[in-house]
Write an enzyme that holds these catalytic residues in place. Sequence first.
Site, PDB file in Angstrom:
ATOM      1  N   CYS A   2      48.519  52.557  24.283  1.00  0.00           N
ATOM      2  CA  CYS A   2      49.234  53.496  24.417  1.00  0.00           C
ATOM      3  C   CYS A   2      50.144  53.867  25.587  1.00  0.00           C
ATOM      4  CB  CYS A   2      48.379  54.667  24.068  1.00  0.00           C
ATOM      5  SG  CYS A   2      48.222  54.914  22.339  1.00  0.00           S
ATOM      6  N   ARG A  28      53.434  47.185  26.696  1.00  0.00           N
ATOM      7  CA  ARG A  28      52.151  47.624  26.786  1.00  0.00           C
ATOM      8  C   ARG A  28      51.724  46.934  24.992  1.00  0.00           C
ATOM      9  NH1 ARG A  28      50.260  51.107  30.709  1.00  0.00           N
ATOM     10  NH2 ARG A  28      48.526  51.816  28.946  1.00  0.00           N
ATOM     11  N   GLU A 464      42.574  28.791  28.610  1.00  0.00           N
ATOM     12  CA  GLU A 464      43.557  28.867  29.320  1.00  0.00           C
ATOM     13  C   GLU A 464      44.729  28.466  28.376  1.00  0.00           C
ATOM     14  OE1 GLU A 464      44.406  31.835  30.277  1.00  0.00           O
ATOM     15  OE2 GLU A 464      46.513  31.902  30.579  1.00  0.00           O
ATOM     16  N   GLU A 471      47.973  32.881  20.879  1.00  0.00           N
ATOM     17  CA  GLU A 471      47.812  34.758  20.872  1.00  0.00           C
ATOM     18  C   GLU A 471      49.809  35.154  21.044  1.00  0.00           C
ATOM     19  OE1 GLU A 471      47.179  36.604  24.619  1.00  0.00           O
ATOM     20  OE2 GLU A 471      47.842  35.385  26.554  1.00  0.00           O
TER      21      GLU A 471
END
Length: 609
Positions: A2, A28, A464, A471
């Site tokens: 949030c 975000r 990584e 992702e």
Amino acid sequence: MCGIAACILENDKAAPILLGCVKKLEYRGYDSVGIATLNSSIIVEKDEGKINDFEESLDLSKFQGRIGIGHVRWATHGPPTRENAHPHLDCDGKIAIVHNGIIENYMELKNELKSEGHNFASETDTEVIAHLIEKYKNRGHNLEEAVRRALIRLKGAYAIAVISSDEPDKIIGARKESPLIVAKGERGYFLASDIPAILDHARDVIFLDDNEMVIIDDTGARIKDLEGNIKKKEYKYIEWTPEMAEKGGYDYFMLKEIHEQPQVLRDTLREINTIQRVVDEIGEIKRICFVACGTSYHAAFVGKYLFESILHIPTDVIIASEFQYTANALDKETLTIFITQSGETADTLNALRAVNKKSKTLAIVNVLGSTATREADHVIYTRAGPEIGVAATKTYISQLACIYMLAAAIGRKTEIVKDLRKLPDEMEKILEKEELIKEIARTYKNKSDFLFIGRGFSYPTALEGALKLKEISYIHAEGYASGELKHGPIALIEKGVPVVAIAPPPLPLKTGAKIVKDEEEFRNSHSLTLSNVKEVKARGAEVIGLGAEDDEEFKKNTDKYISFNPSIREEISPLLYIIPLQLLAYHISVMKGEDPDHPRNLAKCVTVV
Ligand code: F6R
């Protein structure tokens, strides 16, 4: 996660400015959005979905008033629906609130309030706070006192902004375990959970501490503790510029941030004197324990290879959420190093708090004034500027640079910094190979699985690289230490499976620097990875190799080859070899029609455990 933005302006209408601030919180990760403004009454609009759709559907002319609160929500209590989106109201629609965090005792409070006749419109924990404030206002308290009394009843984490039509010239904010800043600009005052939200309007900022409230009205901003005592706090000037938080001509923030890496490294390298000072303050270190999550954990993992091979300091690296189960052997001669871009990751902060003076603590952080910077004994800033893309790229490079400089400072090995100074130019050369990487992305974008392999310093790079790919492109990808292949994963290899093999050259036999304990061992790591490459190739894998320009043996065993300057040897390769893997993930994501800046289910800053 949030995000909160709020404003109290001198003359301008709040709604358009507030919406601009809320848009800056998009990065975000969120699933719903809302704003409320205050004139003589409160007007609220909110919905599930993307900010742009929300904005298009809004009739801004109905929002009067120069005071407003806004929010992007990442669902925790209750699914992402219009009803559960913030702001939330009390029974009479006279109080509106936005909230980040989780109220742990919300069920108990909700039952109490329901039994007293309060009606709830959502399933959220946040709405409880609005009704609790209403309860205390109904008992005759003013807004400030009602908010204070409500906060005292809450268990859990919160950053809030509250407005009320009964006191239409005021905003109240408060924080506990979830960041909130107060910012002062030419047009008025702002509250926000993150700095990028307010950069267009204000650069003088106060970072609220836990259990602090701020009351902003036409007389200014007053900060108080929950006992009502005034707290004196200084504004800090934020050096980040609004342009730093813009795309600057790139299609996505992630691509811009990948391309910023040479400059970021140059900027971070300027911190060497500060890092030396921090090391001198810390004193003797006999053991190091790195703690971090995700990409920051991979940076920490490189730290383990570095500190053990170069400084011979025993070094652990622990995933922050596992820290409480393993870290029982800390002592005053241990330095526990927390690596966190945001400085607000709940798992990392919990681990930091669990150390509880048992060892010295150092936080390596990007966001100025974030919680980790205030709770650790020592702080090093990574100086990467704001990172907006959810997938970490430039902050990884800056974290690595800080870790290498820390090793240089602890071991008094200036040659490490000298080696790092060569890297920005090499990064630029690698970025020029973007067309080749695009072509590789086109070839493999429809594959369902990828393996990434490497040994020694290249093992964290493999991890990584795999994380970046999974992702943002949603392709299943795993990173392995090459030597582990034969212990299981090689069973996955069949015709056509792409294997990304990372095998930078070992140190030259005659190194003036003498920073590696056993050159033969490093030679081995390279030639052993080549053996692993041959093993997977023999079983039908398609190998994408990352290695030196002149490494003919490696090149001939690959299907695609990304070549690097041979003078960049294994021990500093993590800062360079990750760049094509970031680009590969980015281009596959875009070619698949995904949005690399906003990967599904992910948030830039994970403030829940
Ligand atoms: C991956 C990514 C995350 C973060 C992790 C830790 O691209 O960004 O894995 O690295 O959530 O975040 P910080 O560094 O803010 O503690």
